[in-house]
Scaffold this motif. Structure first.
Motif, PDB file in Angstrom:
ATOM      1  N   ARG A 104       9.868  -5.670  31.630  1.00  0.00           N
ATOM      2  CA  ARG A 104      10.893  -5.843  30.605  1.00  0.00           C
ATOM      3  C   ARG A 104      10.509  -6.914  29.593  1.00  0.00           C
ATOM      4  O   ARG A 104      10.788  -6.771  28.396  1.00  0.00           O
ATOM      5  CB  ARG A 104      12.232  -6.167  31.255  1.00  0.00           C
ATOM      6  CG  ARG A 104      12.773  -4.935  32.015  1.00  0.00           C
ATOM      7  CD  ARG A 104      14.039  -5.227  32.709  1.00  0.00           C
ATOM      8  NE  ARG A 104      15.030  -5.648  31.727  1.00  0.00           N
ATOM      9  CZ  ARG A 104      16.325  -5.650  31.919  1.00  0.00           C
ATOM     10  NH1 ARG A 104      16.811  -5.249  33.056  1.00  0.00           N
ATOM     11  NH2 ARG A 104      17.146  -6.063  30.988  1.00  0.00           N
ATOM     12  N   LYS A 105       9.865  -7.986  30.058  1.00  0.00           N
ATOM     13  CA  LYS A 105       9.403  -9.015  29.125  1.00  0.00           C
ATOM     14  C   LYS A 105       8.358  -8.438  28.175  1.00  0.00           C
ATOM     15  O   LYS A 105       8.355  -8.741  26.979  1.00  0.00           O
ATOM     16  CB  LYS A 105       8.813 -10.206  29.882  1.00  0.00           C
ATOM     17  CG  LYS A 105       9.840 -11.134  30.452  1.00  0.00           C
ATOM     18  CD  LYS A 105       9.156 -12.327  31.092  1.00  0.00           C
ATOM     19  CE  LYS A 105      10.141 -13.379  31.493  1.00  0.00           C
ATOM     20  NZ  LYS A 105       9.464 -14.568  32.053  1.00  0.00           N
ATOM     21  N   LEU A 147      10.801  -7.497  35.959  1.00  0.00           N
ATOM     22  CA  LEU A 147      10.963  -8.552  34.966  1.00  0.00           C
ATOM     23  C   LEU A 147       9.758  -8.614  34.034  1.00  0.00           C
ATOM     24  O   LEU A 147       9.907  -8.722  32.812  1.00  0.00           O
ATOM     25  CB  LEU A 147      11.163  -9.895  35.659  1.00  0.00           C
ATOM     26  CG  LEU A 147      11.299 -11.105  34.739  1.00  0.00           C
ATOM     27  CD1 LEU A 147      12.518 -10.980  33.841  1.00  0.00           C
ATOM     28  CD2 LEU A 147      11.373 -12.376  35.562  1.00  0.00           C
ATOM     29  N   ALA A 171      10.113  -6.421  25.576  1.00  0.00           N
ATOM     30  CA  ALA A 171      10.776  -7.281  24.589  1.00  0.00           C
ATOM     31  C   ALA A 171       9.748  -7.855  23.608  1.00  0.00           C
ATOM     32  O   ALA A 171       9.993  -7.900  22.400  1.00  0.00           O
ATOM     33  CB  ALA A 171      11.531  -8.407  25.290  1.00  0.00           C
ATOM     34  N   ARG A 172       8.584  -8.266  24.119  1.00  0.00           N
ATOM     35  CA  ARG A 172       7.529  -8.781  23.231  1.00  0.00           C
ATOM     36  C   ARG A 172       7.051  -7.684  22.278  1.00  0.00           C
ATOM     37  O   ARG A 172       6.834  -7.935  21.094  1.00  0.00           O
ATOM     38  CB  ARG A 172       6.353  -9.308  24.051  1.00  0.00           C
ATOM     39  CG  ARG A 172       6.593 -10.680  24.632  1.00  0.00           C
ATOM     40  CD  ARG A 172       5.313 -11.271  25.198  1.00  0.00           C
ATOM     41  NE  ARG A 172       4.866 -10.585  26.398  1.00  0.00           N
ATOM     42  CZ  ARG A 172       5.251 -10.879  27.634  1.00  0.00           C
ATOM     43  NH1 ARG A 172       6.096 -11.859  27.834  1.00  0.00           N
ATOM     44  NH2 ARG A 172       4.788 -10.215  28.656  1.00  0.00           N
TER      45      ARG A 172
END
Length: 75
Positions: free
Chosen positions: A43-44, A40, A47-48
């Motif tokens: 993946r965060k 997680l 995305a950022r």
């Protein structure tokens, strides 16, 4: 308790086996939860980076290496 007796004297072999199995299950669940948290967070971060317009950090093949999948050469 008398001298020389273990605290688990009243436990049967089956009880100890169930406790050991429960401990292994708890350890497995903890490892899975840690892997999910790690995924997680990665993946965060990706995305950022996409929102900021930066390139993704990859852990696989470098970008300069051709893909392992073959392209369609029939055209």
């Amino acid at each position: 308790m008398h001298d020389g007796e273990s605290p688990d004297k009243g436990e049967s072999r089956g009880d100890r086996a169930r406790k050991a199995q429960a401990a292994r299950e708890a350890e497995r669940k903890a490892k899975a939860a840690a892997k999910l948290r790690e995924n997680l967070m990665r993946r965060k971060g990706q995305a950022r980076a996409r929102r900021a317009g930066e390139a993704d950090d990859t852990q696989g093949l470098p970008a300069s290496t051709p893909s392992a999948a073959k392209s369609d050469e029939s055209s």
